[in-house]
Design a protein around this motif. Structure first.
Motif, PDB file in Angstrom:
ATOM      1  N   PRO A  78      50.816   7.821  36.167  1.00  0.00           N
ATOM      2  CA  PRO A  78      52.070   8.623  35.822  1.00  0.00           C
ATOM      3  C   PRO A  78      53.306   7.990  35.025  1.00  0.00           C
ATOM      4  O   PRO A  78      53.518   7.009  35.286  1.00  0.00           O
ATOM      5  N   HIS A  79      53.591   8.692  34.072  1.00  0.00           N
ATOM      6  CA  HIS A  79      54.925   8.184  33.368  1.00  0.00           C
ATOM      7  C   HIS A  79      56.279   8.386  34.295  1.00  0.00           C
ATOM      8  O   HIS A  79      56.567   9.392  34.352  1.00  0.00           O
ATOM      9  N   VAL A  80      56.793   7.194  34.672  1.00  0.00           N
ATOM     10  CA  VAL A  80      57.996   7.172  35.485  1.00  0.00           C
ATOM     11  C   VAL A  80      59.193   6.764  34.684  1.00  0.00           C
ATOM     12  O   VAL A  80      58.987   5.511  34.048  1.00  0.00           O
ATOM     13  N   PRO A  81      60.113   7.706  34.459  1.00  0.00           N
ATOM     14  CA  PRO A  81      61.104   6.857  33.829  1.00  0.00           C
ATOM     15  C   PRO A  81      62.118   5.908  34.567  1.00  0.00           C
ATOM     16  O   PRO A  81      61.923   5.842  35.326  1.00  0.00           O
ATOM     17  N   ALA A  82      62.252   4.850  33.485  1.00  0.00           N
ATOM     18  CA  ALA A  82      63.244   3.889  34.177  1.00  0.00           C
ATOM     19  C   ALA A  82      64.328   4.258  34.814  1.00  0.00           C
ATOM     20  O   ALA A  82      65.131   5.080  34.177  1.00  0.00           O
ATOM     21  N   GLN A  83      64.748   3.722  36.061  1.00  0.00           N
ATOM     22  CA  GLN A  83      66.060   4.070  36.435  1.00  0.00           C
ATOM     23  C   GLN A  83      67.101   3.267  35.979  1.00  0.00           C
ATOM     24  O   GLN A  83      67.022   2.043  35.740  1.00  0.00           O
ATOM     25  N   ARG A  84      68.199   3.922  35.563  1.00  0.00           N
ATOM     26  CA  ARG A  84      69.469   3.008  34.900  1.00  0.00           C
ATOM     27  C   ARG A  84      70.466   2.899  36.105  1.00  0.00           C
ATOM     28  O   ARG A  84      70.398   3.831  37.272  1.00  0.00           O
ATOM     29  N   ALA A  85      71.010   1.768  36.055  1.00  0.00           N
ATOM     30  CA  ALA A  85      72.234   1.564  36.810  1.00  0.00           C
ATOM     31  C   ALA A  85      73.420   2.259  36.625  1.00  0.00           C
ATOM     32  O   ALA A  85      73.868   2.765  35.490  1.00  0.00           O
ATOM     33  N   VAL A  86      73.942   3.089  37.564  1.00  0.00           N
ATOM     34  CA  VAL A  86      74.903   3.873  37.262  1.00  0.00           C
ATOM     35  C   VAL A  86      76.478   2.984  37.393  1.00  0.00           C
ATOM     36  O   VAL A  86      76.529   2.090  38.442  1.00  0.00           O
ATOM     37  N   GLU A  87      77.236   3.052  36.746  1.00  0.00           N
ATOM     38  CA  GLU A  87      78.318   2.394  36.410  1.00  0.00           C
ATOM     39  C   GLU A  87      79.544   3.383  36.640  1.00  0.00           C
ATOM     40  O   GLU A  87      79.754   4.271  36.094  1.00  0.00           O
ATOM     41  N   VAL A  88      80.366   2.764  37.338  1.00  0.00           N
ATOM     42  CA  VAL A  88      81.651   3.613  37.839  1.00  0.00           C
ATOM     43  C   VAL A  88      82.933   2.762  37.249  1.00  0.00           C
ATOM     44  O   VAL A  88      83.150   1.636  37.305  1.00  0.00           O
ATOM     45  N   HIS A  89      83.891   3.539  36.217  1.00  0.00           N
ATOM     46  CA  HIS A  89      84.826   3.181  35.951  1.00  0.00           C
ATOM     47  C   HIS A  89      85.944   3.796  36.526  1.00  0.00           C
ATOM     48  O   HIS A  89      86.147   5.012  36.548  1.00  0.00           O
ATOM     49  N   GLN A  90      86.879   2.841  36.956  1.00  0.00           N
ATOM     50  CA  GLN A  90      87.881   3.323  37.596  1.00  0.00           C
ATOM     51  C   GLN A  90      89.341   3.182  36.669  1.00  0.00           C
ATOM     52  O   GLN A  90      89.459   2.269  35.960  1.00  0.00           O
ATOM     53  N   PRO A  91      90.070   4.373  36.720  1.00  0.00           N
ATOM     54  CA  PRO A  91      91.236   4.251  35.545  1.00  0.00           C
ATOM     55  C   PRO A  91      92.225   3.145  35.944  1.00  0.00           C
ATOM     56  O   PRO A  91      92.505   2.870  37.271  1.00  0.00           O
ATOM     57  N   THR A  92      92.794   2.562  35.182  1.00  0.00           N
ATOM     58  CA  THR A  92      93.781   1.530  35.290  1.00  0.00           C
ATOM     59  C   THR A  92      95.212   2.103  35.191  1.00  0.00           C
ATOM     60  O   THR A  92      95.455   2.802  34.373  1.00  0.00           O
ATOM     61  N   PRO A  93      95.971   2.115  36.381  1.00  0.00           N
ATOM     62  CA  PRO A  93      97.051   2.856  36.384  1.00  0.00           C
ATOM     63  C   PRO A  93      98.212   1.902  35.555  1.00  0.00           C
ATOM     64  O   PRO A  93      98.107   0.514  35.600  1.00  0.00           O
ATOM     65  N   TYR A  94      98.963   2.753  34.991  1.00  0.00           N
ATOM     66  CA  TYR A  94     100.153   2.253  34.058  1.00  0.00           C
ATOM     67  C   TYR A  94     101.234   1.733  35.141  1.00  0.00           C
ATOM     68  O   TYR A  94     101.584   2.907  35.824  1.00  0.00           O
ATOM     69  N   PRO A  95     101.990   0.704  34.763  1.00  0.00           N
ATOM     70  CA  PRO A  95     103.237   0.970  35.598  1.00  0.00           C
ATOM     71  C   PRO A  95     104.273   2.031  35.414  1.00  0.00           C
ATOM     72  O   PRO A  95     104.187   2.152  34.172  1.00  0.00           O
ATOM     73  N   PRO A  96     104.816   2.540  36.347  1.00  0.00           N
ATOM     74  CA  PRO A  96     105.749   3.777  36.032  1.00  0.00           C
ATOM     75  C   PRO A  96     106.962   3.301  35.115  1.00  0.00           C
ATOM     76  O   PRO A  96     107.503   2.022  35.195  1.00  0.00           O
ATOM     77  N   ALA A  97     107.201   4.124  34.220  1.00  0.00           N
ATOM     78  CA  ALA A  97     108.432   3.797  33.412  1.00  0.00           C
ATOM     79  C   ALA A  97     109.740   3.855  34.062  1.00  0.00           C
ATOM     80  O   ALA A  97     109.759   4.725  35.100  1.00  0.00           O
ATOM     81  N   ALA A  98     110.550   3.004  33.819  1.00  0.00           N
ATOM     82  CA  ALA A  98     112.021   2.971  34.464  1.00  0.00           C
ATOM     83  C   ALA A  98     112.631   4.215  34.120  1.00  0.00           C
ATOM     84  O   ALA A  98     112.676   4.715  33.164  1.00  0.00           O
TER      85      ALA A  98
END
Length: 154
Positions: free
Chosen positions: A7-27
Motif C-alpha cells: 500500500p502507498h503510505v505517504p511519507a511523514q513530515r517532521a513538524v516544525e514549531v515556530h515560537q514568536p520572538t518577543p520584542y523588548p518593550p518600548a520605553a
C-alpha cells in the motif's frame, strides 16, 4: 493484498514549531497629569447586569439638538430666481437695443447707396442728353456710301 503490492503510505513530515520572538518593550514615558476642576469630571455610573457582572463607566449625557435657526422671510431659491429674471431682462433689453441699432444702420447704408446711385445716374444722364452738341470726334454720314467689292467709297 498480494505481497508484490504494497500500500502507498505517504511519507511523514517532521513538524516544525515556530515560537514568536518577543520584542523588548518600548520605553514608556509618563504622560503629564493635567489638573481637572472637580465640576468638569463626569460622573461614573455602575450597572449590574442580569448575570451578575458589574459594568462601570462614565455616564453619557444625551446630545441636545441645536435650536432651529430662524428662516429668512424669503428663501434663497426665490431670490436667485428673481435675480436671474432681472439679469435675463437686462440682456433682452440690450439685445433689443442692439438689433434696433443694426436695423437703423442698415437703413442708413441703404439710403446712402440709393442716393449715390441717383446722383451718379443723373450725372450720366446729363452727359448723354446734354444740348452742347458734339465735343469732338468724327461724324460719319453713311447714307451716301457705296460699298463695291468690299471697298468703302465715301
Amino acid at each position: 493484498m498480494y505481497p508484490e503490492q504494497t500500500p502507498h503510505v505517504p511519507a511523514q513530515r517532521a513538524v516544525e514549531v515556530h515560537q514568536p520572538t518577543p520584542y523588548p518593550p518600548a520605553a514608556i514615558q509618563p504622560t503629564p497629569v493635567v489638573p481637572v476642576l472637580p465640576d468638569t469630571v463626569p460622573a461614573v455610573a455602575s450597572i449590574v447586569l442580569p448575570d451578575g457582572r458589574v459594568v462601570t463607566g462614565y455616564a453619557i449625557n444625551p446630545a441636545h439638538p441645536e435650536a432651529p435657526t430662524a428662516k429668512p422671510a424669503v428663501s434663497r431659491t426665490a431670490v436667485n430666481v428673481a435675480l436671474g429674471g432681472v439679469g435675463f431682462l437686462a440682456v433682452c433689453g440690450g439685445l433689443i437695443l442692439l438689433t434696433s441699432f443694426i436695423a437703423a444702420l442698415t437703413a442708413f447704408i441703404t439710403q446712402l447707396i440709393t442716393l449715390a446711385a441717383v446722383i451718379f445716374g443723373g450725372w450720366i444722364a446729363v452727359q448723354i442728353f446734354s444740348a452742347n452738341g458734339h465735343r469732338g470726334g468724327t461724324t460719319v454720314n453713311i447714307r451716301k456710301a457705296v460699298i463695291k467689292r468690299n471697298h468703302f467709297h465715301g
